[in-house]
Design an enzyme around this catalytic site. Sequence first.
Site, short mmCIF file in Angstrom:
data_model
loop_
_atom_site.label_atom_id
_atom_site.label_comp_id
_atom_site.label_asym_id
_atom_site.label_seq_id
_atom_site.Cartn_x
_atom_site.Cartn_y
_atom_site.Cartn_z
N ARG A 84 -4.13 -8.77 -14.57
CA ARG A 84 -4.91 -9.97 -14.72
C ARG A 84 -4.26 -10.91 -15.78
O ARG A 84 -5.04 -11.57 -16.32
CB ARG A 84 -6.42 -9.44 -15.09
CG ARG A 84 -6.41 -8.77 -16.28
CD ARG A 84 -7.87 -8.43 -16.76
NE ARG A 84 -7.99 -7.32 -17.94
CZ ARG A 84 -9.10 -7.06 -18.37
NH1 ARG A 84 -10.13 -7.97 -18.14
NH2 ARG A 84 -9.24 -6.30 -19.31
N ASP A 111 -10.37 -7.51 -9.83
CA ASP A 111 -10.59 -8.81 -9.71
C ASP A 111 -9.67 -9.93 -10.49
O ASP A 111 -9.68 -11.02 -10.35
CB ASP A 111 -12.18 -9.24 -9.86
CG ASP A 111 -12.59 -8.87 -11.36
OD1 ASP A 111 -11.80 -8.65 -12.26
OD2 ASP A 111 -13.56 -9.15 -11.69
N GLY A 112 -8.89 -9.22 -11.35
CA GLY A 112 -7.99 -10.05 -12.04
C GLY A 112 -8.66 -10.97 -13.21
O GLY A 112 -8.00 -11.72 -13.80
N ARG A 169 5.98 -3.57 -23.27
CA ARG A 169 5.28 -2.55 -23.77
C ARG A 169 6.23 -1.23 -23.53
O ARG A 169 7.09 -1.11 -22.67
CB ARG A 169 4.09 -2.41 -22.71
CG ARG A 169 3.04 -3.51 -23.06
CD ARG A 169 2.48 -3.95 -21.56
NE ARG A 169 1.79 -4.97 -21.65
CZ ARG A 169 0.69 -5.31 -22.05
NH1 ARG A 169 -0.24 -4.13 -22.49
NH2 ARG A 169 -0.08 -6.45 -22.04
N ASP A 237 0.95 2.24 -21.99
CA ASP A 237 1.03 0.70 -21.55
C ASP A 237 0.24 -0.38 -22.61
O ASP A 237 0.32 -1.53 -22.40
CB ASP A 237 0.39 0.57 -20.28
CG ASP A 237 -0.96 1.23 -20.12
OD1 ASP A 237 -0.99 2.48 -20.24
OD2 ASP A 237 -1.88 0.34 -19.89
N ASN A 238 -0.28 0.31 -23.57
CA ASN A 238 -1.12 -0.47 -24.56
C ASN A 238 -0.34 -0.71 -25.87
O ASN A 238 -0.73 -1.04 -26.90
CB ASN A 238 -2.54 -0.53 -24.85
CG ASN A 238 -3.24 -0.67 -23.73
OD1 ASN A 238 -2.84 -1.47 -22.86
ND2 ASN A 238 -4.72 -0.30 -23.31
P1 AMP Z 1 -6.03 -2.01 -20.31
O1 AMP Z 1 -6.09 -0.75 -20.45
O2 AMP Z 1 -7.40 -2.61 -20.21
O3 AMP Z 1 -5.20 -2.80 -20.90
O4 AMP Z 1 -5.66 -2.24 -18.69
C1 AMP Z 1 -5.05 -1.09 -17.70
C2 AMP Z 1 -4.45 -1.69 -16.53
O5 AMP Z 1 -5.58 -2.22 -15.94
C3 AMP Z 1 -3.63 -2.93 -16.68
O6 AMP Z 1 -2.51 -2.69 -15.77
C4 AMP Z 1 -4.35 -4.25 -16.56
O7 AMP Z 1 -3.83 -5.40 -16.24
C5 AMP Z 1 -5.46 -3.48 -15.56
N1 AMP Z 1 -6.63 -4.27 -15.31
C6 AMP Z 1 -7.55 -4.16 -16.36
N2 AMP Z 1 -8.74 -4.98 -15.88
C7 AMP Z 1 -8.40 -5.58 -14.73
C8 AMP Z 1 -9.15 -6.59 -13.94
N3 AMP Z 1 -10.20 -7.03 -13.93
N4 AMP Z 1 -8.21 -6.76 -12.74
C9 AMP Z 1 -7.05 -6.53 -12.67
N5 AMP Z 1 -6.34 -5.77 -13.46
C10 AMP Z 1 -7.12 -5.37 -14.50
MG MG Z 2 -3.57 -2.78 -21.06
#
Ligand code: AMP
Ligand code: MG
Length: 462
Positions: A84, A111-112, A169, A237-238
């Site tokens: 997203r 949903d991005g 990352r 990834d974070n």
């Molecule tokens: P995060 O741990 O929240 O940084 O996200 C983990 C993964 O999920 C990453 O690849 C994000 O881009 C993806 N992601 C989280 N929320 C959404 C969303 N609403 N739409 C698309 N990808 C998402």
């Molecule tokens: Mg992330």
Amino acid sequence: MISSPKFADLGEDYFSRVDTQKLKNSHLIHVNKDLQANLKLNLTEEELLAICSGEKKLGEVDPISSVYAGHQFGYFVPQLGDGRSCLIGELNGYELSLKGAGTTPFSRGADGRAVLRSSIREYLCSIAMEGLNIPTTKCLAIVASDTDVYREHIESGSIVTRVSESHIRFGHFEYFASKGQNENVKKLADFVINHYYPKLKGKKCYLDLFKTVVQTTAVMIARWQAQGFAHGVMNTDNMSILGLTIDYGPFSFMEIYNPAFICNHSDSQGRYSFERQPSVALWNLERLADSMRSLVDEDELKDALAVYQSSLVKEYSLLMRQKFGLLKVVDEDSTLINDFLQLLYTNKRDYHRSMRQLSDQKEQSMGNEFDNWFERYHKRIKQEIEKPEQRIQLMNSVNPKYVLRNYLAEVAIRKAEDLNQYDEIETLFNLLRSPFESHKGFDLYDSEAPEWAQSLELSCSS
Ligand code: AMP
Ligand code: MG
């Protein structure tokens, strides 16, 4: 000068071009004016809205979303990516990224979008971390809208513009390594060295790069621990290759002192509890080491990892000593510090207020349980050679008066969501960017959570 993000130089194995997707009725609700000036982004508010809502491109640059992998809660996911977010360009050495501008090839059915609540939290926490001298990505602006976004209930879609020298990352390395694409791992490492650590160029550059990531990560984690910050989702990834705090989700500043504090309601096992952050970061560095095996000898990677703990302890001790105003090094200091933390734990005291009180000399108000400890502390302080004023000044420069407590963020979010009022965001932004100073008229903002806020829960949903 606007240019394509450097990252685009890596070529199409590393990203996809994307189109941003419009939000309904978008409007800017806050802009970090200093950051805008630093970026030399001379735009009217209308032009800035067009850029930060993804409605117009920054210069002629095509947005891109990158591909990465990652270990999530201990399990390897071979393909994640910017689901997203997208890089929209570069200014003055900083990449701009829109988070919440719609789906990308890496959205994996989601949903991005980002909801207003999470954009406000990321925006405020980025400035709070900067104020606390903790390395972090920054935020330029928040855009709100009338687009419905479905989470546990319907919320409104929003975009936060992130700004960082790099958004690379650990997971970017893991992606190519897990596919056996060693040439691409090398290209990525060369890219990071050339652009961010040019001084490392030379014979042992890949080992030196890894050592640098170990060091910067150790410093970042030490500062998290000293300032009571819990990230909540320390997946690989974070984890930023530059040692920046990145991807603010269910983070929290610890309020009542409790090492076992878990800020993410979805983390039922407490994998990412506050006290586990140092060891999780080491585990994550081990995963990065795994993905650099084609570049560096395994034993050398191991030796580099062995330095992590001492780097972390060194930085942490330095900060904690400053927080207690202990400049001269005395053997019993760590016992003195730990005994205080133990008292905070058993008496369920607020970490930040208690630390700040140390320099306010209002220890009487801490209660009899602390009498004995204060007796020892006063004796110890007498060994310092600095004048009390100097010591107090030092302590107040590391013990914040203002912390992004969840209830403060919640009040700002409620006002923005329910009343379309954004003044509370402005107030918190100003307090948190200089959290060590007392701001006249804002004394209440260092208060502990009121009763209504004690059951606030944060989950991964954002
Ligand atoms: P995060 O741990 O929240 O940084 O996200 C983990 C993964 O999920 C990453 O690849 C994000 O881009 C993806 N992601 C989280 N929320 C959404 C969303 N609403 N739409 C698309 N990808 C998402
Ligand atoms: Mg992330």
